[in-house]
Design an enzyme around this catalytic site. Structure first.
Site, PDB file in Angstrom:
ATOM      1  N   SER A  36       0.842  -1.200   0.000  1.00 21.67           N
ATOM      2  CA  SER A  36       0.000   0.000   0.000  1.00 21.67           C
ATOM      3  C   SER A  36       0.874   1.245   0.000  1.00 21.67           C
ATOM      4  CB  SER A  36      -0.929  -0.004   1.212  1.00 21.67           C
ATOM      5  OG  SER A  36      -0.201  -0.208   2.393  1.00 21.67           O
ATOM      6  N   GLU A  52       0.919   5.375   1.033  1.00 22.64           N
ATOM      7  CA  GLU A  52       0.241   6.434   1.795  1.00 22.64           C
ATOM      8  C   GLU A  52       0.536   7.808   1.188  1.00 22.64           C
ATOM      9  OE1 GLU A  52       0.231   6.387   6.218  1.00 22.64           O
ATOM     10  OE2 GLU A  52       1.055   8.409   6.029  1.00 22.64           O
ATOM     11  N   ASP A  84      -1.869  13.596  16.647  1.00 26.83           N
ATOM     12  CA  ASP A  84      -0.829  14.138  17.534  1.00 26.83           C
ATOM     13  C   ASP A  84      -1.325  15.398  18.228  1.00 26.83           C
ATOM     14  OD1 ASP A  84       1.325  12.352  17.281  1.00 26.83           O
ATOM     15  OD2 ASP A  84       1.707  13.101  15.251  1.00 26.83           O
ATOM     16  N   PHE A  89      11.738  13.735  11.184  1.00 24.79           N
ATOM     17  CA  PHE A  89      10.612  12.804  11.350  1.00 24.79           C
ATOM     18  C   PHE A  89      10.858  11.824  12.492  1.00 24.79           C
ATOM     19  CE2 PHE A  89       9.138  12.947   6.624  1.00 24.79           C
ATOM     20  CZ  PHE A  89       8.584  14.191   6.861  1.00 24.79           C
ATOM     21  N   HIS A 121       3.535  -1.055   3.904  1.00 29.78           N
ATOM     22  CA  HIS A 121       2.830   0.217   3.698  1.00 29.78           C
ATOM     23  C   HIS A 121       3.912   1.274   3.492  1.00 29.78           C
ATOM     24  CE1 HIS A 121      -0.489   3.089   4.286  1.00 29.78           C
ATOM     25  NE2 HIS A 121       0.272   3.775   5.098  1.00 29.78           N
TER      26      HIS A 121
HETATM   27  P1  FAD Z   1      -3.670   5.854  20.534  1.00 30.82           P
HETATM   28  O1  FAD Z   1      -3.772   4.433  20.152  1.00 30.82           O
HETATM   29  O2  FAD Z   1      -4.846   6.498  21.170  1.00 30.82           O
HETATM   30  O3  FAD Z   1      -2.400   5.988  21.499  1.00 30.82           O
HETATM   31  C1  FAD Z   1      -1.899   7.265  21.866  1.00 30.82           C
HETATM   32  C2  FAD Z   1      -1.146   7.151  23.178  1.00 30.82           C
HETATM   33  O4  FAD Z   1      -2.077   6.909  24.253  1.00 30.82           O
HETATM   34  C3  FAD Z   1      -0.173   5.959  23.226  1.00 30.82           C
HETATM   35  O5  FAD Z   1       0.944   6.353  23.994  1.00 30.82           O
HETATM   36  C4  FAD Z   1      -0.958   4.875  23.950  1.00 30.82           C
HETATM   37  O6  FAD Z   1      -0.126   3.943  24.601  1.00 30.82           O
HETATM   38  C5  FAD Z   1      -1.771   5.711  24.941  1.00 30.82           C
HETATM   39  N1  FAD Z   1      -3.056   5.098  25.299  1.00 30.82           N
HETATM   40  C6  FAD Z   1      -3.953   4.517  24.479  1.00 30.82           C
HETATM   41  N2  FAD Z   1      -5.021   4.079  25.181  1.00 30.82           N
HETATM   42  C7  FAD Z   1      -4.797   4.415  26.477  1.00 30.82           C
HETATM   43  C8  FAD Z   1      -5.533   4.260  27.681  1.00 30.82           C
HETATM   44  N3  FAD Z   1      -6.714   3.645  27.697  1.00 30.82           N
HETATM   45  N4  FAD Z   1      -4.995   4.738  28.844  1.00 30.82           N
HETATM   46  C9  FAD Z   1      -3.791   5.355  28.857  1.00 30.82           C
HETATM   47  N5  FAD Z   1      -3.051   5.532  27.727  1.00 30.82           N
HETATM   48  C10 FAD Z   1      -3.544   5.075  26.562  1.00 30.82           C
HETATM   49  N6  FAD Z   1      -1.640  11.384  12.489  1.00 30.82           N
HETATM   50  C11 FAD Z   1      -2.475  12.273  11.897  1.00 30.82           C
HETATM   51  O7  FAD Z   1      -2.678  13.370  12.421  1.00 30.82           O
HETATM   52  N7  FAD Z   1      -3.092  11.970  10.708  1.00 30.82           N
HETATM   53  C12 FAD Z   1      -2.930  10.782  10.089  1.00 30.82           C
HETATM   54  O8  FAD Z   1      -3.509  10.553   9.036  1.00 30.82           O
HETATM   55  C13 FAD Z   1      -2.062   9.825  10.692  1.00 30.82           C
HETATM   56  N8  FAD Z   1      -1.847   8.611  10.120  1.00 30.82           N
HETATM   57  C14 FAD Z   1      -1.059   7.689  10.751  1.00 30.82           C
HETATM   58  C15 FAD Z   1      -0.890   6.425  10.166  1.00 30.82           C
HETATM   59  C16 FAD Z   1      -0.083   5.465  10.772  1.00 30.82           C
HETATM   60  C17 FAD Z   1       0.067   4.119  10.137  1.00 30.82           C
HETATM   61  C18 FAD Z   1       0.588   5.776  11.992  1.00 30.82           C
HETATM   62  C19 FAD Z   1       1.489   4.757  12.630  1.00 30.82           C
HETATM   63  C20 FAD Z   1       0.441   7.023  12.561  1.00 30.82           C
HETATM   64  C21 FAD Z   1      -0.394   7.989  11.967  1.00 30.82           C
HETATM   65  N9  FAD Z   1      -0.597   9.250  12.527  1.00 30.82           N
HETATM   66  C22 FAD Z   1      -1.429  10.163  11.916  1.00 30.82           C
HETATM   67  C23 FAD Z   1       0.099   9.628  13.755  1.00 30.82           C
HETATM   68  C24 FAD Z   1      -0.740   9.324  15.021  1.00 30.82           C
HETATM   69  O9  FAD Z   1      -1.897  10.135  15.029  1.00 30.82           O
HETATM   70  C25 FAD Z   1       0.116   9.586  16.235  1.00 30.82           C
HETATM   71  O10 FAD Z   1       1.146   8.637  16.324  1.00 30.82           O
HETATM   72  C26 FAD Z   1      -0.622   9.763  17.550  1.00 30.82           C
HETATM   73  O11 FAD Z   1       0.268  10.358  18.491  1.00 30.82           O
HETATM   74  C27 FAD Z   1      -1.135   8.468  18.170  1.00 30.82           C
HETATM   75  O12 FAD Z   1      -2.188   7.959  17.462  1.00 30.82           O
HETATM   76  P2  FAD Z   1      -2.782   6.492  17.823  1.00 30.82           P
HETATM   77  O13 FAD Z   1      -3.933   6.319  16.943  1.00 30.82           O
HETATM   78  O14 FAD Z   1      -1.718   5.488  17.826  1.00 30.82           O
HETATM   79  O15 FAD Z   1      -3.267   6.787  19.327  1.00 30.82           O
END
Ligand code: FAD
Length: 293
Positions: free
Chosen positions: A18, A20, A112, A221, A270
């Site tokens: 894939s 991105e 983020d 990055f 990816h």
């Molecule tokens: P989460 O899974 O919510 O985790 C965030 C943090 O919270 C982690 O440290 C986790 O351990 C902690 N956490 C989760 N659940 C709990 C809980 N219940 N209690 C306490 N702590 C908890 N960013 C963008 O803005 N746009 C994008 O399109 C985008 N695409 C991405 C695509 C990929 C493949 C990846 C790997 C990252 C992408 N990101 C994107 C970046 C991403 O948004 C960031 O890495 C963000 O900081 C974390 O997102 P997450 O969905 O992993 O969050």
């Protein structure tokens, strides 16, 4: 084009590839992206994905572009969606719009914290974690859901164990597959997958690969996302005398990485393309020539 969920594509047992992209801010950027997609389309990627911006006008473009790529260009596409700045009902209406447009796949993310802020603050009536967005999607919609995984631990997580428990929660809430953050050392991916499996999570873990094309950019990055550049690779990149040499080192490294990943059982790659085609295309062609793809 036919409706196709990424989990079905993964279920075929062939390596998934894939690409991105991100929604461009300017008309020139859009032209360049469409050119990139046209160059990459003949490689027949399994799907492409469109990121979701931190805020501003590009957010609506994610929905438009993912729809255009799927229906006009004819490549299966996934829309990224983040919790940043959205209430639950706003997230629901974006998801409804994606559904209305026939999109089948969503990468559900938290997003983020805004620049300069260390901590993520949920929007009013919004979500704190991606797992809540995944749960909303499962409750109200029928999308195939991808979630993010971090071979070197998410930057905010205190420990790798806690981070893994949170990944597990995303999958338990309805995540169908994982896409990893970029990494340069395959040992980090394989150790991560083995920990993921030990925790009882069985969904596919697609490896996220970013071809290095610019040394300063990749340093920035990796500083942000917490991935490390192996010292030997960094030394080679910093010693390169031309941009072309940097690109070649990046392509060689990523090709070696992808070869060992796919041969070691990764279900797919990816590519973080940064909307550029040259390096990704070259890596893909080398993998194909070597019979890895
Ligand atoms: P989460 O899974 O919510 O985790 C965030 C943090 O919270 C982690 O440290 C986790 O351990 C902690 N956490 C989760 N659940 C709990 C809980 N219940 N209690 C306490 N702590 C908890 N960013 C963008 O803005 N746009 C994008 O399109 C985008 N695409 C991405 C695509 C990929 C493949 C990846 C790997 C990252 C992408 N990101 C994107 C970046 C991403 O948004 C960031 O890495 C963000 O900081 C974390 O997102 P997450 O969905 O992993 O969050």
């Amino acid at each position: 084009m036919a409706r196709m969920k990424i989990k079905e594509i993964l279920g075929r047992g062939r390596p998934v590839v894939s690409f991105e992209f991100f929604p461009p801010k300017t008309p020139e950027g859009l032209d360049a992206l469409l050119q990139t997609i046209a160059t990459l389309k003949p490689l027949a990627p399994s799907f492409v994905s469109m990121t979701y911006g931190a805020g501003g006008s590009t957010r609506a473009k994610t929905v438009e572009l993912v729809s255009k790529i799927k229906h006009e260009i004819g490549i299966e596409a996934a829309a990224h969606l983040t919790c940043v700045g959205h209430s639950e009902s706003e997230l629901e209406s974006i998801l409804s719009e994606l559904e209305r447009r026939g999109i089948e796949n969503v990468l559900a993310l938290r997003g983020d914290p805004p620049k300069g802020e260390k901590q993520f603050t949920p929007a009013a009536d919004g979500f704190r974690y991606a797992s809540e967005l995944v749960a909303l999607i499962r409750r109200r919609f029928n999308f195939c859901v991808g979630v993010a995984g971090y071979p070197e631990k998410h930057v905010e997580a205190r420990t790798a164990e806690e981070d893994l428990a949170h990944l597990k929660e995303k999958v338990q809430n309805g995540g169908d597959f994982v896409v990893t953050q970029l990494f340069f050392d395959n040992a980090d991916y394989f150790k991560f997958v083995s920990r993921v499996r030990s925790s009882g999570v069985t969904v596919p873990v697609i490896a996220g690969i970013m071809p290095v094309t610019d040394v300063e950019q990749i340093k920035r990055f990796t500083l942000m996302c917490g991935a490390k550049i192996p010292p030997a690779l960094l030394e080679k990149l910093e010693g390169a005398s031309t941009k072309e040499r940097v690109m070649e080192i990046g392509i060689e490294h990523a090709t070696r990485q992808c070869t060992a990943l796919l041969q070691g059982g990764a279900p797919g790659i990816h590519f973080y393309t940064l909307n550029k085609s040259q390096a990704t295309r070259e890596i893909f062609l080398r993998l194909r020539a070597a019979g890895v793809l």
